[in-house]
Design a protein around this motif. Structure first.
Motif, PDB file in Angstrom:
ATOM      1  N   TYR A   1      12.196  24.107 -18.040  1.00 10.49           N
ATOM      2  CA  TYR A   1      12.952  24.213 -16.810  1.00 10.49           C
ATOM      3  C   TYR A   1      12.076  24.749 -15.686  1.00 10.49           C
ATOM      4  CZ  TYR A   1      16.642  23.415 -20.088  1.00 10.49           C
ATOM      5  OH  TYR A   1      17.419  22.857 -21.068  1.00 10.49           O
ATOM      6  N   LEU A   2      12.039  24.004 -14.587  1.00 14.17           N
ATOM      7  CA  LEU A   2      11.228  24.354 -13.430  1.00 14.17           C
ATOM      8  C   LEU A   2      12.110  24.355 -12.188  1.00 14.17           C
ATOM      9  CD1 LEU A   2       8.232  21.981 -14.237  1.00 14.17           C
ATOM     10  CD2 LEU A   2       8.259  24.471 -14.527  1.00 14.17           C
ATOM     11  N   ASP A   3      11.854  25.305 -11.296  1.00 16.60           N
ATOM     12  CA  ASP A   3      12.560  25.373 -10.023  1.00 16.60           C
ATOM     13  C   ASP A   3      11.618  24.947  -8.913  1.00 16.60           C
ATOM     14  OD1 ASP A   3      15.057  26.370 -10.921  1.00 16.60           O
ATOM     15  OD2 ASP A   3      14.197  28.379 -11.082  1.00 16.60           O
ATOM     16  N   LEU A   4      12.079  24.062  -8.063  1.00 13.18           N
ATOM     17  CA  LEU A   4      11.265  23.568  -6.957  1.00 13.18           C
ATOM     18  C   LEU A   4      10.987  24.686  -5.961  1.00 13.18           C
ATOM     19  CD1 LEU A   4       9.942  21.111  -5.564  1.00 13.18           C
ATOM     20  CD2 LEU A   4      12.128  20.756  -4.396  1.00 13.18           C
ATOM     21  N   VAL A   5       9.719  24.874  -5.637  1.00 12.21           N
ATOM     22  CA  VAL A   5       9.316  25.817  -4.600  1.00 12.21           C
ATOM     23  C   VAL A   5       9.164  25.061  -3.291  1.00 12.21           C
ATOM     24  CG1 VAL A   5       7.510  27.416  -3.839  1.00 12.21           C
ATOM     25  CG2 VAL A   5       8.192  27.357  -6.245  1.00 12.21           C
ATOM     26  N   GLU A   6       8.366  23.980  -3.327  1.00  9.86           N
ATOM     27  CA  GLU A   6       8.196  23.151  -2.133  1.00  9.86           C
ATOM     28  C   GLU A   6       7.580  21.815  -2.504  1.00  9.86           C
ATOM     29  OE1 GLU A   6       5.202  24.266   0.755  1.00  9.86           O
ATOM     30  OE2 GLU A   6       3.988  25.184  -0.806  1.00  9.86           O
ATOM     31  N   VAL A   7       7.805  20.840  -1.642  1.00  8.93           N
ATOM     32  CA  VAL A   7       7.117  19.563  -1.742  1.00  8.93           C
ATOM     33  C   VAL A   7       5.897  19.699  -0.838  1.00  8.93           C
ATOM     34  CG1 VAL A   7       7.249  17.073  -1.385  1.00  8.93           C
ATOM     35  CG2 VAL A   7       9.276  18.334  -2.136  1.00  8.93           C
ATOM     36  N   VAL A   8       4.707  19.600  -1.427  1.00  4.96           N
ATOM     37  CA  VAL A   8       3.464  19.843  -0.697  1.00  4.96           C
ATOM     38  C   VAL A   8       3.055  18.628   0.104  1.00  4.96           C
ATOM     39  CG1 VAL A   8       1.015  20.437  -0.941  1.00  4.96           C
ATOM     40  CG2 VAL A   8       2.731  21.497  -2.440  1.00  4.96           C
ATOM     41  N   SER A   9       3.027  17.465  -0.537  1.00  3.95           N
ATOM     42  CA  SER A   9       2.631  16.229   0.134  1.00  3.95           C
ATOM     43  C   SER A   9       3.170  15.051  -0.646  1.00  3.95           C
ATOM     44  CB  SER A   9       1.105  16.138   0.246  1.00  3.95           C
ATOM     45  OG  SER A   9       0.529  16.065  -1.046  1.00  3.95           O
ATOM     46  N   GLY A  10       3.014  13.871  -0.078  1.00  9.28           N
ATOM     47  CA  GLY A  10       3.496  12.696  -0.782  1.00  9.28           C
ATOM     48  C   GLY A  10       3.180  11.421  -0.053  1.00  9.28           C
ATOM     49  N   SER A  11       3.515  10.328  -0.724  1.00  8.50           N
ATOM     50  CA  SER A  11       3.366   9.014  -0.136  1.00  8.50           C
ATOM     51  C   SER A  11       4.448   8.104  -0.697  1.00  8.50           C
ATOM     52  CB  SER A  11       1.966   8.453  -0.382  1.00  8.50           C
ATOM     53  OG  SER A  11       1.669   8.453  -1.751  1.00  8.50           O
ATOM     54  N   VAL A  12       4.715   7.029   0.031  1.00 10.93           N
ATOM     55  CA  VAL A  12       5.781   6.096  -0.318  1.00 10.93           C
ATOM     56  C   VAL A  12       5.187   4.701  -0.409  1.00 10.93           C
ATOM     57  CG1 VAL A  12       7.998   5.136   0.410  1.00 10.93           C
ATOM     58  CG2 VAL A  12       7.455   7.506   0.919  1.00 10.93           C
TER      59      VAL A  12
ATOM     60  N   PRO B   1       0.827  -1.213   0.000  1.00 10.07           N
ATOM     61  CA  PRO B   1       0.000   0.000   0.000  1.00 10.07           C
ATOM     62  C   PRO B   1       0.858   1.259   0.000  1.00 10.07           C
ATOM     63  CG  PRO B   1       0.136  -0.912   2.206  1.00 10.07           C
ATOM     64  CD  PRO B   1       0.849  -1.877   1.299  1.00 10.07           C
ATOM     65  N   TRP B   2       0.260   2.352  -0.455  1.00  6.36           N
ATOM     66  CA  TRP B   2       0.901   3.663  -0.366  1.00  6.36           C
ATOM     67  C   TRP B   2       0.781   4.152   1.065  1.00  6.36           C
ATOM     68  CZ3 TRP B   2       3.814   5.893  -4.022  1.00  6.36           C
ATOM     69  CH2 TRP B   2       3.692   5.434  -5.333  1.00  6.36           C
ATOM     70  N   VAL B   3       1.871   4.616   1.642  1.00  4.51           N
ATOM     71  CA  VAL B   3       1.897   5.134   3.007  1.00  4.51           C
ATOM     72  C   VAL B   3       2.132   6.633   2.936  1.00  4.51           C
ATOM     73  CG1 VAL B   3       3.068   5.055   5.234  1.00  4.51           C
ATOM     74  CG2 VAL B   3       2.826   2.962   3.871  1.00  4.51           C
ATOM     75  N   PRO B   4       1.194   7.443   3.462  1.00  2.00           N
ATOM     76  CA  PRO B   4       1.366   8.903   3.407  1.00  2.00           C
ATOM     77  C   PRO B   4       2.605   9.359   4.180  1.00  2.00           C
ATOM     78  CG  PRO B   4      -0.864   8.320   4.078  1.00  2.00           C
ATOM     79  CD  PRO B   4      -0.063   7.064   4.093  1.00  2.00           C
ATOM     80  N   ILE B   5       3.256  10.378   3.661  1.00  2.86           N
ATOM     81  CA  ILE B   5       4.386  10.999   4.346  1.00  2.86           C
ATOM     82  C   ILE B   5       3.808  12.055   5.269  1.00  2.86           C
ATOM     83  CG2 ILE B   5       6.500  12.343   4.062  1.00  2.86           C
ATOM     84  CD1 ILE B   5       6.588  11.172   1.153  1.00  2.86           C
ATOM     85  N   SER B   6       4.182  12.019   6.529  1.00  6.07           N
ATOM     86  CA  SER B   6       3.621  12.969   7.495  1.00  6.07           C
ATOM     87  C   SER B   6       4.070  14.393   7.170  1.00  6.07           C
ATOM     88  CB  SER B   6       4.051  12.604   8.917  1.00  6.07           C
ATOM     89  OG  SER B   6       5.431  12.830   9.077  1.00  6.07           O
ATOM     90  N   ASN B   7       3.279  15.354   7.620  1.00  2.00           N
ATOM     91  CA  ASN B   7       3.593  16.767   7.372  1.00  2.00           C
ATOM     92  C   ASN B   7       4.934  17.171   7.971  1.00  2.00           C
ATOM     93  OD1 ASN B   7       1.278  17.215   5.915  1.00  2.00           O
ATOM     94  ND2 ASN B   7       0.108  17.910   7.680  1.00  2.00           N
ATOM     95  N   SER B   8       5.304  16.556   9.082  1.00  4.27           N
ATOM     96  CA  SER B   8       6.593  16.899   9.694  1.00  4.27           C
ATOM     97  C   SER B   8       7.761  16.306   8.907  1.00  4.27           C
ATOM     98  CB  SER B   8       6.635  16.420  11.144  1.00  4.27           C
ATOM     99  OG  SER B   8       6.483  15.012  11.198  1.00  4.27           O
ATOM    100  N   ASN B   9       7.553  15.191   8.212  1.00  8.18           N
ATOM    101  CA  ASN B   9       8.630  14.550   7.454  1.00  8.18           C
ATOM    102  C   ASN B   9       8.724  15.024   6.006  1.00  8.18           C
ATOM    103  OD1 ASN B   9       9.460  13.049   9.630  1.00  8.18           O
ATOM    104  ND2 ASN B   9       8.248  11.266   9.083  1.00  8.18           N
ATOM    105  N   ILE B  10       7.684  15.662   5.486  1.00 11.22           N
ATOM    106  CA  ILE B  10       7.671  16.052   4.071  1.00 11.22           C
ATOM    107  C   ILE B  10       8.770  17.074   3.759  1.00 11.22           C
ATOM    108  CG2 ILE B  10       6.025  17.979   4.144  1.00 11.22           C
ATOM    109  CD1 ILE B  10       6.117  15.143   1.539  1.00 11.22           C
ATOM    110  N   LYS B  11       9.266  17.758   4.767  1.00 10.36           N
ATOM    111  CA  LYS B  11      10.338  18.752   4.571  1.00 10.36           C
ATOM    112  C   LYS B  11      11.732  18.125   4.575  1.00 10.36           C
ATOM    113  CE  LYS B  11       7.354  22.137   4.716  1.00 10.36           C
ATOM    114  NZ  LYS B  11       6.735  22.502   3.482  1.00 10.36           N
ATOM    115  N   ASP B  12      11.809  16.795   4.764  1.00 12.28           N
ATOM    116  CA  ASP B  12      13.103  16.116   4.772  1.00 12.28           C
ATOM    117  C   ASP B  12      13.857  16.324   3.463  1.00 12.28           C
ATOM    118  OD1 ASP B  12      12.680  15.158   7.299  1.00 12.28           O
ATOM    119  OD2 ASP B  12      12.408  13.065   6.709  1.00 12.28           O
ATOM    120  N   LYS B  13      15.168  16.328   3.567  1.00 13.51           N
ATOM    121  CA  LYS B  13      16.042  16.533   2.417  1.00 13.51           C
ATOM    122  C   LYS B  13      15.807  15.477   1.332  1.00 13.51           C
ATOM    123  CE  LYS B  13      20.943  16.982   1.364  1.00 13.51           C
ATOM    124  NZ  LYS B  13      22.298  16.948   1.934  1.00 13.51           N
TER     125      LYS B  13
END
Length: 132
Positions: free
Chosen positions: A70-81, A38-50
């Motif tokens: 060409y695009l420059d990253l602003v932020e990673v909003v959310s994700g899952s692993v 299954p896809w496991v959501p990345i917590s809001n505190s961990n989404i800022k990880d390098k």
């Protein structure tokens, strides 16, 4: 006589395009193991990880090489692993700015093995989604 770099760049772009254009459903064909985890959501505190910023930047770099957008990253909003064989699939929603500083939202799925030099990372999908 063309330089070696001039000969290798088109080959690299063709190979990269093949990896980028593989849909998620047929990812096993491209060497990415089939998944049943299954896809496991990345917590809001961990989404800022390098790690997640590196995965997002890798996806943007491949997108730029293939499509010359060409695009420059602003932020990673959310994700899952998702566990996928020896590595993981990373599904990330990110915000990126184009050359005109217009920010858009993009969804990417990347497969890779963190910390390994034995496996090549692969962009499975990359697309713009609604919103900014």
């Amino acid at each position: 006589m063309r330089s070696l770099a001039a000969l290798l760049v088109p080959l690299f772009l063709v190979l990269t395009l093949a990896v980028v254009s593989v849909p998620v459903a047929s990812a096993a064909v491209a060497g990415v193991p089939p998944t049943s985890a299954p896809w496991v959501p990345i917590s809001n505190s961990n989404i800022k990880d390098k790690l997640y910023r590196q995965v997002a930047n890798f996806s943007l770099m491949i997108h730029a090489l293939v499509f010359r957008e060409y695009l420059d990253l602003v932020e990673v909003v959310s994700g899952s692993v998702q566990v996928a064989g020896v590595g993981n699939n990373y599904s990330l929603l990110l915000r990126a700015a184009d050359r005109n500083a217009t920010v858009g939202r993009y969804q990417t799925v990347v497969w890779g093995v963190p910390g390994s030099r034995d496996w090549n990372w692969m962009v499975i999908s990359f697309r713009r989604v609604a919103g900014n």
